[in-house]
Motif scaffolding. Structure first.
Motif, PDB file in Angstrom:
ATOM      1  N   ALA A  10      48.095  34.309  44.022  1.00 38.73           N
ATOM      2  CA  ALA A  10      49.187  33.652  43.294  1.00 38.73           C
ATOM      3  C   ALA A  10      48.650  32.629  42.292  1.00 38.73           C
ATOM      4  O   ALA A  10      49.149  32.521  41.170  1.00 38.73           O
ATOM      5  CB  ALA A  10      50.149  32.989  44.266  1.00 38.73           C
ATOM      6  N   ASP A  11      47.622  31.890  42.694  1.00 43.25           N
ATOM      7  CA  ASP A  11      47.026  30.866  41.824  1.00 43.25           C
ATOM      8  C   ASP A  11      45.974  31.438  40.883  1.00 43.25           C
ATOM      9  O   ASP A  11      45.450  30.711  40.028  1.00 43.25           O
ATOM     10  CB  ASP A  11      46.395  29.750  42.663  1.00 43.25           C
ATOM     11  CG  ASP A  11      47.407  28.966  43.468  1.00 43.25           C
ATOM     12  OD1 ASP A  11      48.620  29.039  43.151  1.00 43.25           O
ATOM     13  OD2 ASP A  11      47.001  28.292  44.438  1.00 43.25           O
ATOM     14  N   GLU A  12      45.624  32.726  41.060  1.00 45.71           N
ATOM     15  CA  GLU A  12      44.563  33.390  40.293  1.00 45.71           C
ATOM     16  C   GLU A  12      43.278  32.565  40.304  1.00 45.71           C
ATOM     17  O   GLU A  12      42.617  32.376  39.289  1.00 45.71           O
ATOM     18  CB  GLU A  12      45.019  33.698  38.873  1.00 45.71           C
ATOM     19  CG  GLU A  12      46.147  34.704  38.826  1.00 45.71           C
ATOM     20  CD  GLU A  12      46.494  35.166  37.431  1.00 45.71           C
ATOM     21  OE1 GLU A  12      45.861  34.723  36.450  1.00 45.71           O
ATOM     22  OE2 GLU A  12      47.416  35.980  37.317  1.00 45.71           O
ATOM     23  N   LYS A  13      42.926  32.092  41.487  1.00 39.12           N
ATOM     24  CA  LYS A  13      41.718  31.286  41.656  1.00 39.12           C
ATOM     25  C   LYS A  13      40.646  32.165  42.310  1.00 39.12           C
ATOM     26  O   LYS A  13      40.425  32.104  43.518  1.00 39.12           O
ATOM     27  CB  LYS A  13      42.024  30.055  42.504  1.00 39.12           C
ATOM     28  CG  LYS A  13      40.896  29.076  42.539  1.00 39.12           C
ATOM     29  CD  LYS A  13      41.289  27.789  43.191  1.00 39.12           C
ATOM     30  CE  LYS A  13      40.040  26.960  43.325  1.00 39.12           C
ATOM     31  NZ  LYS A  13      40.138  25.645  42.936  1.00 39.12           N
ATOM     32  N   PHE A  14      40.000  32.982  41.488  1.00 35.73           N
ATOM     33  CA  PHE A  14      39.051  33.978  41.968  1.00 35.73           C
ATOM     34  C   PHE A  14      37.603  33.510  41.897  1.00 35.73           C
ATOM     35  O   PHE A  14      36.689  34.259  42.222  1.00 35.73           O
ATOM     36  CB  PHE A  14      39.232  35.275  41.181  1.00 35.73           C
ATOM     37  CG  PHE A  14      40.643  35.789  41.196  1.00 35.73           C
ATOM     38  CD1 PHE A  14      41.259  36.115  42.400  1.00 35.73           C
ATOM     39  CD2 PHE A  14      41.363  35.934  40.028  1.00 35.73           C
ATOM     40  CE1 PHE A  14      42.563  36.584  42.437  1.00 35.73           C
ATOM     41  CE2 PHE A  14      42.665  36.411  40.046  1.00 35.73           C
ATOM     42  CZ  PHE A  14      43.263  36.738  41.250  1.00 35.73           C
ATOM     43  N   GLU A  15      37.402  32.297  41.442  1.00 41.07           N
ATOM     44  CA  GLU A  15      36.059  31.708  41.364  1.00 41.07           C
ATOM     45  C   GLU A  15      36.086  30.361  42.080  1.00 41.07           C
ATOM     46  O   GLU A  15      37.058  29.620  41.937  1.00 41.07           O
ATOM     47  CB  GLU A  15      35.650  31.484  39.903  1.00 41.07           C
ATOM     48  CG  GLU A  15      35.718  32.701  39.014  1.00 41.07           C
ATOM     49  CD  GLU A  15      34.676  33.753  39.318  1.00 41.07           C
ATOM     50  OE1 GLU A  15      33.622  33.396  39.880  1.00 41.07           O
ATOM     51  OE2 GLU A  15      34.919  34.920  39.022  1.00 41.07           O
ATOM     52  N   PRO A  16      35.092  30.034  42.843  1.00 35.22           N
ATOM     53  CA  PRO A  16      33.942  30.863  43.208  1.00 35.22           C
ATOM     54  C   PRO A  16      34.374  31.936  44.215  1.00 35.22           C
ATOM     55  O   PRO A  16      35.330  31.759  44.977  1.00 35.22           O
ATOM     56  CB  PRO A  16      32.966  29.887  43.853  1.00 35.22           C
ATOM     57  CG  PRO A  16      33.825  28.817  44.425  1.00 35.22           C
ATOM     58  CD  PRO A  16      35.025  28.727  43.498  1.00 35.22           C
ATOM     59  N   ALA A  17      33.666  33.013  44.198  1.00 34.84           N
ATOM     60  CA  ALA A  17      33.992  34.137  45.076  1.00 34.84           C
ATOM     61  C   ALA A  17      33.629  33.820  46.517  1.00 34.84           C
ATOM     62  O   ALA A  17      32.518  33.385  46.801  1.00 34.84           O
ATOM     63  CB  ALA A  17      33.243  35.384  44.624  1.00 34.84           C
ATOM     64  N   GLY A  18      34.586  34.043  47.406  1.00 35.96           N
ATOM     65  CA  GLY A  18      34.286  33.965  48.834  1.00 35.96           C
ATOM     66  C   GLY A  18      33.589  35.242  49.272  1.00 35.96           C
ATOM     67  O   GLY A  18      32.702  35.247  50.120  1.00 35.96           O
ATOM     68  N   PHE A  19      33.998  36.372  48.660  1.00 39.34           N
ATOM     69  CA  PHE A  19      33.393  37.679  48.903  1.00 39.34           C
ATOM     70  C   PHE A  19      33.479  38.434  47.583  1.00 39.34           C
ATOM     71  O   PHE A  19      34.579  38.771  47.129  1.00 39.34           O
ATOM     72  CB  PHE A  19      34.140  38.426  50.020  1.00 39.34           C
ATOM     73  CG  PHE A  19      33.483  39.715  50.427  1.00 39.34           C
ATOM     74  CD1 PHE A  19      32.326  39.707  51.179  1.00 39.34           C
ATOM     75  CD2 PHE A  19      34.029  40.934  50.045  1.00 39.34           C
ATOM     76  CE1 PHE A  19      31.721  40.899  51.558  1.00 39.34           C
ATOM     77  CE2 PHE A  19      33.433  42.127  50.425  1.00 39.34           C
ATOM     78  CZ  PHE A  19      32.267  42.110  51.177  1.00 39.34           C
ATOM     79  N   ALA A  20      32.335  38.654  46.954  1.00 41.80           N
ATOM     80  CA  ALA A  20      32.297  39.236  45.616  1.00 41.80           C
ATOM     81  C   ALA A  20      32.890  40.646  45.590  1.00 41.80           C
ATOM     82  O   ALA A  20      32.673  41.446  46.503  1.00 41.80           O
ATOM     83  CB  ALA A  20      30.872  39.265  45.085  1.00 41.80           C
ATOM     84  N   LEU A  21      33.613  40.927  44.535  1.00 46.96           N
ATOM     85  CA  LEU A  21      34.247  42.221  44.357  1.00 46.96           C
ATOM     86  C   LEU A  21      33.222  43.348  44.439  1.00 46.96           C
ATOM     87  O   LEU A  21      33.479  44.386  45.042  1.00 46.96           O
ATOM     88  CB  LEU A  21      34.972  42.235  43.010  1.00 46.96           C
ATOM     89  CG  LEU A  21      35.882  43.424  42.748  1.00 46.96           C
ATOM     90  CD1 LEU A  21      37.185  42.952  42.137  1.00 46.96           C
ATOM     91  CD2 LEU A  21      35.211  44.426  41.859  1.00 46.96           C
ATOM     92  N   LYS A  22      32.028  43.148  43.870  1.00 48.54           N
ATOM     93  CA  LYS A  22      31.011  44.204  43.899  1.00 48.54           C
ATOM     94  C   LYS A  22      30.584  44.533  45.329  1.00 48.54           C
ATOM     95  O   LYS A  22      30.224  45.674  45.619  1.00 48.54           O
ATOM     96  CB  LYS A  22      29.802  43.831  43.040  1.00 48.54           C
ATOM     97  CG  LYS A  22      29.039  42.615  43.508  1.00 48.54           C
ATOM     98  CD  LYS A  22      27.938  42.253  42.531  1.00 48.54           C
ATOM     99  CE  LYS A  22      27.299  40.925  42.893  1.00 48.54           C
ATOM    100  NZ  LYS A  22      26.386  40.482  41.846  1.00 48.54           N
ATOM    101  N   LEU A  23      30.667  43.568  46.237  1.00 47.13           N
ATOM    102  CA  LEU A  23      30.345  43.838  47.641  1.00 47.13           C
ATOM    103  C   LEU A  23      31.464  44.632  48.308  1.00 47.13           C
ATOM    104  O   LEU A  23      31.210  45.505  49.142  1.00 47.13           O
ATOM    105  CB  LEU A  23      30.080  42.536  48.386  1.00 47.13           C
ATOM    106  CG  LEU A  23      28.867  41.742  47.903  1.00 47.13           C
ATOM    107  CD1 LEU A  23      28.766  40.420  48.658  1.00 47.13           C
ATOM    108  CD2 LEU A  23      27.590  42.555  48.044  1.00 47.13           C
ATOM    109  N   GLY A  24      32.695  44.349  47.932  1.00 46.07           N
ATOM    110  CA  GLY A  24      33.817  45.141  48.423  1.00 46.07           C
ATOM    111  C   GLY A  24      33.707  46.581  47.951  1.00 46.07           C
ATOM    112  O   GLY A  24      34.001  47.512  48.700  1.00 46.07           O
ATOM    113  N   PHE A  25      33.260  46.766  46.713  1.00 48.85           N
ATOM    114  CA  PHE A  25      33.068  48.112  46.187  1.00 48.85           C
ATOM    115  C   PHE A  25      31.999  48.852  46.985  1.00 48.85           C
ATOM    116  O   PHE A  25      32.174  50.018  47.342  1.00 48.85           O
ATOM    117  CB  PHE A  25      32.680  48.058  44.701  1.00 48.85           C
ATOM    118  CG  PHE A  25      32.420  49.415  44.124  1.00 48.85           C
ATOM    119  CD1 PHE A  25      33.472  50.238  43.758  1.00 48.85           C
ATOM    120  CD2 PHE A  25      31.130  49.881  43.955  1.00 48.85           C
ATOM    121  CE1 PHE A  25      33.244  51.507  43.234  1.00 48.85           C
ATOM    122  CE2 PHE A  25      30.888  51.140  43.443  1.00 48.85           C
ATOM    123  CZ  PHE A  25      31.942  51.955  43.079  1.00 48.85           C
TER     124      PHE A  25
END
Length: 78
Positions: A10-25
């Protein structure tokens, strides 16, 4: 968990990453490889993989994995 990630999205607060998107991929890729070996269909996992890949393609690889919500919003016309 839903309250925490709901707030992040909701807040679009994606930085800093708690778990990077590339790791989810990476994780979803491994899941799909295992499912293929076991001959277990995982159609929704393929959709998630495609969304994560699309997010990485537009530069979100190091953002929190929840930033994939931007792809879902864009695909919904938002």
């Amino acid at each position: 968990m839903y309250a925490n990630y709901g707030r992040i999205i909701a807040d679009e607060k994606f930085e800093p990453a708690g778990f990077a998107l590339k790791l989810g991929f990476k994780d979803i890729r491994l899941l799909l490889e295992t499912a293929q070996e076991c001959v277990a269909p995982m159609p929704f996992a393929s959709v998630i993989r495609d969304h994560l890949l699309e997010a990485m393609a537009i530069g979100q690889a190091d953002s929190d994995w929840s930033s994939v919500s931007k792809i879902a919003a864009r695909n919904a016309g938002a």
